[in-house]
Enzyme design. Structure first.
Site, PDB file in Angstrom:
ATOM      1  CD  GLU A  40      -2.773   1.009   2.562  1.00  0.00           C
ATOM      2  OE1 GLU A  40      -4.011   1.594   2.551  1.00  0.00           O
ATOM      3  OE2 GLU A  40      -2.165   0.640   3.545  1.00  0.00           O
ATOM      4  CE  LYS A 113      -7.705   0.497   3.611  1.00  0.00           C
ATOM      5  NZ  LYS A 113      -6.631   1.245   4.076  1.00  0.00           N
ATOM      6  CB  CYS A 153      -4.271  -1.610   4.913  1.00  0.00           C
ATOM      7  SG  CYS A 153      -3.382  -1.118   6.583  1.00  0.00           S
TER       8      CYS A 153
END
Length: 265
Positions: A40, A113, A153
């Site tokens: 990321e 995301k 994440c």
């Protein structure tokens, strides 16, 4: 298939980060990697989150995406960009997007995301929703016969995300996990997601002390469907590699048919 995770300590300058990514991808390819995952924010750990807003690109157009396409084609690999800043309808916000490029350099997958990180204590605070738009879809990538569930994440903390539309064999987790949370939760969450979904998992992390003062945890890992760590890296920049063995995955799912024994789904 041999897969590789790149671990970086990204800086504020895009050019410096692309130079580091180029070197590490080259190292992965020299070691036989066919699929490479970047972390990321590989392109920028800015002074503030608004620095990444300034780098946002239209989907399929811009210097970051051009770099990824050219690199995938040059090395004849599948390249997964941990996250790329993709422009949104709101100019002050971007999508934190994972992209899949095939060996011809064509983008063949996009995941925005979904879960935006929020954390605060006396020493540090984060609220991604200030500068990011949340995605609203779960998608899968396809690489030959391999089906991949992309995640980024903070998604790691939401097990229901991985049980929707099940049928994949590999989870990707590019991340910039904070040191504060990573030292206690990172490995535990990664191994749990691999075990409960009986799949391989590849996690490519940011690491170390960054120019903006933040510290990320590193410890990139590749984990098998039994929860065994096949390869890992502590807090230095570098590359880890491992083989995906589909026969091993099928054996584990046959011997312990937990996925078939689910009552609620």
């Amino acid at each position: 298939m041999k897969i590789a995770a790149i671990q970086m300590s990204s800086k504020m300058a895009l050019s410096a980060n692309l130079e580091t990514a180029t070197k590490l991808i080259h190292d992965a390819v020299q070691s036989g990697a066919e699929l490479v995952l970047l972390p990321e924010y590989f392109y920028c750990m800015g002074q503030s989150d608004t620095d990444r807003v300034a780098l946002a690109e239209p989907y399929l157009k811009g210097p970051i995406q051009d770099f990824l396409a050219q690199t995938a084609k040059q090395h004849n690999i599948w390249l997964i960009a941990g996250s790329v800043p993709i422009s949104s309808a709101q100019p002050e916000k971007f999508y934190n997007t994972q992209l899949l490029f095939n060996p011809e350099g064509i983008c063949q997958g996009r995941y925005d995301k979904v879960h935006l990180f929020a954390f605060g204590n006396e020493a540090e605070s984060y609220r991604e929703s200030d500068t990011m738009m949340a995605g609203d879809s779960i998608v899968d990538f396809t690489v030959g016969d391999l089906r991949i569930r992309p995640s980024i994440c903070y998604d790691l903390r939401f097990p229901e995300f991985y049980r929707q539309q099940f049928g994949y064999q590999l989870i990707t987790v590019p991340a910039a996990f904070t040191y504060t949370t990573g030292k206690d939760h990172w490995e535990l969450l990664l191994r749990t997601r691999a075990i409960e979904n009986q799949c391989y998992l590849i996690a490519a992390a940011q690491t170390g002390q960054h120019e903006n003062g933040s510290r990320t945890f590193g410890h990139s890992m590749i984990i098998d469907p039994w929860g065994r760590i096949l390869s890992s890296l502590e807090e230095q920049q570098g590359v880890i590699l491992a083989e995906i063995e589909m026969d091993e995955l099928d054996k584990i799912r046959t011997q312990l048919p937990a996925l078939n024994n689910r009552i609620f789904s």
